[in-house]
Design an enzyme around this catalytic site. Structure first.
Site, short mmCIF file in Angstrom:
data_model
loop_
_atom_site.label_atom_id
_atom_site.label_comp_id
_atom_site.label_asym_id
_atom_site.label_seq_id
_atom_site.Cartn_x
_atom_site.Cartn_y
_atom_site.Cartn_z
N GLY B 29 0.80 -1.22 0.00
CA GLY B 29 0.00 0.00 0.00
C GLY B 29 0.83 1.27 0.00
O GLY B 29 0.31 2.36 -0.21
N CYS B 237 -27.41 -9.40 -16.03
CA CYS B 237 -26.88 -9.14 -17.37
C CYS B 237 -27.93 -9.55 -18.41
O CYS B 237 -28.47 -10.65 -18.37
CB CYS B 237 -25.59 -9.90 -17.58
SG CYS B 237 -24.95 -9.73 -19.26
N CYS B 240 -26.03 -12.49 -20.60
CA CYS B 240 -25.66 -13.81 -20.07
C CYS B 240 -26.39 -14.14 -18.77
O CYS B 240 -26.13 -15.18 -18.18
CB CYS B 240 -24.16 -13.91 -19.87
SG CYS B 240 -23.59 -13.01 -18.41
N CYS B 262 -22.61 -7.32 -18.83
CA CYS B 262 -21.37 -7.44 -18.07
C CYS B 262 -20.34 -6.47 -18.61
O CYS B 262 -20.14 -6.38 -19.83
CB CYS B 262 -20.80 -8.85 -18.18
SG CYS B 262 -21.81 -10.11 -17.42
N CYS B 268 -18.57 -12.46 -19.76
CA CYS B 268 -19.90 -12.53 -20.38
C CYS B 268 -19.88 -13.55 -21.54
O CYS B 268 -20.74 -14.43 -21.63
CB CYS B 268 -20.30 -11.15 -20.91
SG CYS B 268 -22.07 -10.96 -21.19
#
Lengths: 256, 289, 227
Positions: B29, B237, B240, B262, B268
């Site tokens: 970080g 979605c 899909c 997606c 997808c």
């Protein structure tokens, strides 16, 4: 009784020029000390050394910490000193914009110190902020406004709320009423006096306005060319000044 | 190919960048400064991510590049071609087949593995920047772990919008120490930051590299009474039928008709190949071969 | 309660040729609890100067000024503030307050400072203001805009709100009408009855005769060099 702040032989030099030198004093809980002198007398240098914004060249600034009693804040490490700066100490700048985040709402400004010491409950933070806005006479419905939308006096009061929200014990003030209209000054002085009494605050106020110290300060320190030339009870120094410079300072005030 | 050193950058530079990456992995970080090079693309087009990818690529790697989840957008296509040309690595659109994934603004839906590395393109690495303009001050804040200001930003969000409105680049605390900007991924992706793969972040213009080692604790900042919520459009979605993937919204005509699909195109497509069909997705099914 | 010995005072005017002006030499007085001493002397003789030294407002050049156990001539600011808070009251001729603070709070301040509970303080203040005939409509206004007589009475209320063991009164009855003057004199007599030691300046001769047990002419303390 232990002094809250114990200053010993503090000095700061800018090259060969004296910022301030040979300053020693004790400040006890609940006491308000005024530092007066003309521009360049070293009063702001002194204040910044005391508050840890400037590193002095010699001397010690002992503060009575809650956990460990008297500690020299000059030699204490930076995280500790900065922690003091957001908990037990407060600093009120002459220009509110130096002490505020101008792009953050009033509530966020007041809440910052709380969040800095770990407050993580939005509702509580907001309530504390609203409470403090009320105490400095800013209407609660301004809580989401930015300080840029506030008048000079309101900004200064917001700065005070932002500083006092964590219940500090020592407040440094640099010309807190400078640059404000006279009517606004009176209101601010009254507010400060009330808060100092209510919270049993100790304060060090740097100003060149003798009326301000007469109303706020218990004790007075007169500075000239970086040195303290006279100290004493505020009304005694103002009414019966002993040092030539103090006499000049007092006699130079315009009467109204 | 022969005109370029492998992956465009000279070996000295790559070593310098690898040192920054190692330092970043050692201090999760923490933003490691590095001497960002001029790249043959404008700032904002992923110069940081490209340099990180160039430093870690080996000839055996398989590279996938996505932009907002899609493999076929301009930014993704040009970076993919850049490495095809300068490193001659094989490329893929399939998340599972890639060993290195460079991404702009998304984490793939498919869970990443220990043998993968994901490289993020970062525009502004400093999460405190919007409230504290001074770099000296923000560095000090990181050094001393003074992160109150980050919550001021979230406070401002709630006070203005009634909820934490930050929807992307949502700040996180890494391994209980450094507060980090996860790059402009949607906050829906934040929980995925705790993953098995190595995560590297590169900011070219700002000259910073930072990293999250595998299985590192990554916590999204929040308030007790306004907990972090990874949000997405409340929809499945349309192509899909995935219920739990991040969706893009597409306006399909002048009447304001819309469809959701997606954002991760590979995810997808592979679902549709498996036979999943969304409410508007019937049309496409036959073309799997 | 109050004991002044061998006190002298001079002013050095650094900006007027460093002129040294002696104003008092060998001042002495003693005030027992329950006693009221009147200071007399012509204008400029040093009555106010002596009062101010007693209060710690002017620095004494030498001598001792014992008020209770505190030597004001030697005490540090903290000790003098403590003395002013708990022991020594002062009714001056001028009202010096922060603008905007309501009268009732101005008067209650000495009580609150000594730890009186707000409720009790308020009660006491209302009684005093009523006694001094300050119209109830003024209580919540700042006294800065009041007439001279009203301001004078606010000052008196402030001085008498808390039962100081020692009191300094500078012209307490000036600019008051007959009935208010009477009230103030009664307040002084009550204070004496409860054992307060009082030093006062009264130009009002009848008042002086009535409340003072002894009178001291400050001309006695005139510096030899100046006489």
């Amino acid at each position: 009784m232990t002094p809250l702040l114990k200053v010993e032989d503090l000095a700061k030099f800018y090259g060969k020029r004296v910022g301030c030198a040979g300053v020693s004093f004790d400040l006890y809980p609940g006491e308000v000390m005024g530092i007066v002198g003309e521009s360049g007398s070293g009063k702001s240098t002194l204040l910044n050394c005391l508050a840890g914004h400037l590193a002095p060249d010699t001397g010690a600034v002992w503060f009575d910490t809650r956990a460990e009693g008297l500690r020299d804040t000059i030699t204490m490490n930076e995280p500790e000193r900065r922690m003091l700066g957001r908990t037990d100490w407060a600093f009120v700048h002459q220009h509110a914009r130096d002490g505020l985040r101008m792009n953050v709402s009033a509530g966020g400004n007041v809440g910052e110190r709380l969040m800095a010491v770990g407050a993580r409950h939005y509702g509580d933070i907001r309530m504390a902020a609203a409470d403090w806005l009320g105490r400095v006479e800013i209407h609660e419905d301004r809580i989401d406004d930015r300080p840029t939308a506030f008048s000079g006096g309101m900004q200064q009061r917001l700065q005070i709320a932002r500083n006092l929200v964590t219940g500090p014990r020592l407040v440094f003030m640099d010309e807190p009423t400078g640059g404000l209209d006279v009517s606004v000054q009176a209101r601010l002085l009254d507010l400060l006096r009330g808060l100092v009494r209510e919270m049993n605050l100790s304060a060090i106020i740097v100003t060149h306005d003798l009326a301000v110290v007469r109303l706020l300060a218990d004790r007075l320190m007169v500075m000239k060319d970086g040195h303290v030339v006279e100290t004493g009870l505020t009304d005694q120094v103002l009414d019966d000044p002993q040092h030539p410079y103090s006499q000049l300072l007092v006699s130079s005030v315009l009467q109204v | 190919m022969s005109e370029y050193n492998f992956a465009y950058l000279d070996e000295q530079t790559k070593r310098m960048i690898r040192r920054a990456i190692l330092k970043g992995l050692a201090t999760p970080g923490y933003q490691v400064p590095f001497a960002s090079r001029e790249m043959p693309m404008p700032y904002g087009w992923g110069t940081g991510g490209v340099q990180v990818s160039a430093a870690i690529l080996t000839p055996a790697d398989t590279l996938k590049v996505i932009d907002q989840g899609a493999d076929d957008t301009t930014n993704a296509v040009s970076i993919r071609r850049f490495f095809e040309k300068t490193a001659a690595v094989s490329v893929t659109e399939a998340t599972g087949d890639a060993s290195v994934i460079q991404t702009r603004h998304r984490i793939p839906e498919e869970r990443l593995r220990e043998d993968q590395i994901i490289v993020y393109q970062v525009p502004i690495p400093e999460p405190l920047r919007f409230l504290e303009p001074s770099e000296v001050e923000t560095r000090k804040m990181h050094g001393l772990e003074e992160y109150g200001l980050m919550h001021v930003k979230l406070y401002e969000d709630i006070s203005q919008h009634g909820a934490i409105a930050t929807a992307y680049a949502y700040p996180v605390k890494v391994e209980g120490r450094y507060v980090m900007d996860p790059s402009p991924i949607p906050k829906f992706d934040n929980p995925k930051l705790e993953m098995a793969a190595i995560q590297l972040f590169g900011a070219g213009r700002e000259q910073r590299i930072y990293a999250i080692p595998p299985y590192t604790k990554v916590v999204s900042l929040d308030f007790e009474d306004h907990p972090f919520e990874p949000t997405k459009a409340d929809h499945a979605c349309d192509l899909c039928a995935a219920e739990n993937s991040y969706l893009d919204e597409l306006i399909t005509d002048d009447q304001g008709s819309r469809m959701f699909m997606c954002s991760d195109t590979d995810y997808c497509a592979s679902r549709r190949r498996q036979g999943h069909v969304g409410v508007k997705g019937t049309v496409f099914e036959g073309s799997a071969t | 309660m109050i004991s002044v010995e061998n006190v002298s005072k001079s002013f050095t005017l650094h900006h007027q040729g460093s002129a040294v002006i002696p104003v008092m030499e060998n001042a002495r007085l003693k005030v027992e609890p329950g006693e009221c001493i009147g200071l007399t002397g012509s204008s400029g003789a040093g009555k106010s100067t002596l009062m101010r030294m007693l209060y710690g407002n002017y620095l004494a050049a030498s001598g001792t000024i014992l008020i209770g156990d505190t030597d004001v001539a030697q005490a540090n600011p903290r000790q003098i503030l403590e003395l002013r808070r708990n022991t020594l009251g002062y009714v001056s001729q001028f009202l010096r307050v922060v603008p905007r603070v309501p009268t009732i709070d101005v008067v209650a301040e000495p009580l609150l400072r000594t730890g009186t509970p707000p409720e009790a303080a308020r009660h006491q203040v209302e009684m005093l203001l009523t006694k001094l005939r300050i119209s109830r409509t003024l209580w919540h206004l700042s006294p800065t805009t009041f007439s001279g007589g009203e301001q004078q009475r606010i000052n008196i209320a402030r001085g008498f709100a808390y039962a100081f063991p020692a009191l300094l009164l500078d012209e307490p009855t000036a600019s008051l009408d007959a009935s208010n003057r009477e009230t103030v004199l009664e307040l002084i007599e009550d204070a004496k009855d409860r054992g307060a030691a009082i030093v006062g300046i009264f130009h009002d001769e009848a008042a002086r005769e009535r409340v003072c047990d002894r009178q001291i002419d400050v001309a006695e303390f005139a510096p030899v060099s100046a006489s």
